[in-house]
Design a protein around this motif. Structure first.
Motif, PDB file in Angstrom:
ATOM      1  N   CYS A  73      16.926   5.380 -20.485  1.00  0.00           N
ATOM      2  CA  CYS A  73      18.039   5.988 -19.363  1.00  0.00           C
ATOM      3  C   CYS A  73      18.251   7.399 -19.449  1.00  0.00           C
ATOM      4  O   CYS A  73      18.454   8.588 -20.209  1.00  0.00           O
ATOM      5  N   GLU A 127      17.712  11.026 -16.224  1.00  0.00           N
ATOM      6  CA  GLU A 127      17.175  11.976 -14.638  1.00  0.00           C
ATOM      7  C   GLU A 127      15.310  10.983 -13.675  1.00  0.00           C
ATOM      8  O   GLU A 127      15.656  11.279 -13.165  1.00  0.00           O
ATOM      9  N   THR A 153      15.995   3.795 -15.884  1.00  0.00           N
ATOM     10  CA  THR A 153      16.713   3.877 -15.797  1.00  0.00           C
ATOM     11  C   THR A 153      17.001   4.972 -15.174  1.00  0.00           C
ATOM     12  O   THR A 153      16.978   5.773 -16.714  1.00  0.00           O
ATOM     13  N   THR A 154      18.381   5.040 -14.163  1.00  0.00           N
ATOM     14  CA  THR A 154      18.962   6.081 -14.464  1.00  0.00           C
ATOM     15  C   THR A 154      20.271   6.215 -14.442  1.00  0.00           C
ATOM     16  O   THR A 154      20.561   5.155 -14.923  1.00  0.00           O
ATOM     17  N   ASN A 155      21.109   7.218 -14.588  1.00  0.00           N
ATOM     18  CA  ASN A 155      22.576   7.682 -15.316  1.00  0.00           C
ATOM     19  C   ASN A 155      22.980   7.442 -13.182  1.00  0.00           C
ATOM     20  O   ASN A 155      24.151   7.852 -13.598  1.00  0.00           O
ATOM     21  N   GLU A 156      22.615   7.703 -11.861  1.00  0.00           N
ATOM     22  CA  GLU A 156      22.898   7.405 -11.274  1.00  0.00           C
ATOM     23  C   GLU A 156      24.189   9.198 -10.988  1.00  0.00           C
ATOM     24  O   GLU A 156      24.442   9.323 -10.845  1.00  0.00           O
ATOM     25  N   THR A 157      23.389   9.588 -11.921  1.00  0.00           N
ATOM     26  CA  THR A 157      24.088  11.447 -11.627  1.00  0.00           C
ATOM     27  C   THR A 157      25.216  11.327 -12.321  1.00  0.00           C
ATOM     28  O   THR A 157      25.481  12.912 -12.118  1.00  0.00           O
ATOM     29  N   GLY A 170      27.502  12.126 -15.513  1.00  0.00           N
ATOM     30  CA  GLY A 170      27.464  12.209 -17.130  1.00  0.00           C
ATOM     31  C   GLY A 170      26.739  12.988 -17.639  1.00  0.00           C
ATOM     32  O   GLY A 170      25.700  13.695 -16.728  1.00  0.00           O
ATOM     33  N   ILE A 196      23.412  12.775 -19.287  1.00  0.00           N
ATOM     34  CA  ILE A 196      22.767  11.815 -18.802  1.00  0.00           C
ATOM     35  C   ILE A 196      22.356  12.199 -17.682  1.00  0.00           C
ATOM     36  O   ILE A 196      21.216  12.889 -17.127  1.00  0.00           O
ATOM     37  N   GLY A 197      23.141  12.204 -16.588  1.00  0.00           N
ATOM     38  CA  GLY A 197      22.978  12.110 -14.933  1.00  0.00           C
ATOM     39  C   GLY A 197      22.570  13.725 -14.586  1.00  0.00           C
ATOM     40  O   GLY A 197      22.132  14.975 -14.047  1.00  0.00           O
TER      41      GLY A 197
END
Length: 159
Positions: free
Chosen positions: A101, A103, A134-138, A140, A142-143
């Protein structure tokens, strides 16, 4: 036959200009994971899954970040050590299923190389190694590309 399942998780902070090693492969990126070893978040999660399945503590127990023997070491060598630890208990590794996980960068182009490196370190067939991303959808840390996370599940068996 005794079958056991293990779960692993790892997270590393990202630092600008630092090499980014994932699954034993150096990724082209402006930042990389930072840690005591090469900070390979994927391999660390896999190690924890393998160790957990065999009830052998965790990666920090066997390879503490206070021990200079592990400073800057390839995490693939740690994975090979984990394989020796489970073999000593009479277990073999059946498969690995892992999820990254982050970006960026995009992982898909690197997955075949990662599978080869993991197969070499574990003795598994490439078809027994699954790596997804996967991404973290921007959202936190990770994003914001401040860190990367990996999860892994494995199956071990003893005849």
């Amino acid at each position: 036959m005794k079958i056991k399942v293990g779960f692993g998780f790892d997270v590393h902070q990202m630092k600008e200009g630092h090499p980014f090693i994932v699954g034993g492969v150096q990724l082209e990126h402006h930042a990389g994971a930072f840690g005591h070893s090469d900070a390979d978040v994927l391999v660390h999660a896999i190690c924890d899954a393998i160790l957990g399945a065999a009830n052998l503590e965790d990666i920090g127990y066997h390879f503490p970040n206070t021990d200079m023997r592990w400073k800057g070491i390839s995490s693939l060598l740690l994975l090979k050590e984990c394989m020796a630890l489970i073999a000593a208990k009479g277990y073999t590794l059946g498969n690995i299923d892992a999820m990254l996980c982050l970006e960026a960068p995009k992982i898909k182009p690197y997955i075949p190389q990662m599978k080869v490196k993991l197969a070499e370190a574990t003795g598994l067939d490439i078809d027994d190694i699954s790596i997804k991303a996967t991404t973290n959808e921007t959202m936190g840390f990770i994003g914001r590309q401040e860190g990367a996370v990996a999860y892994a599940v494995c199956l071990i068996e003893r005849a």
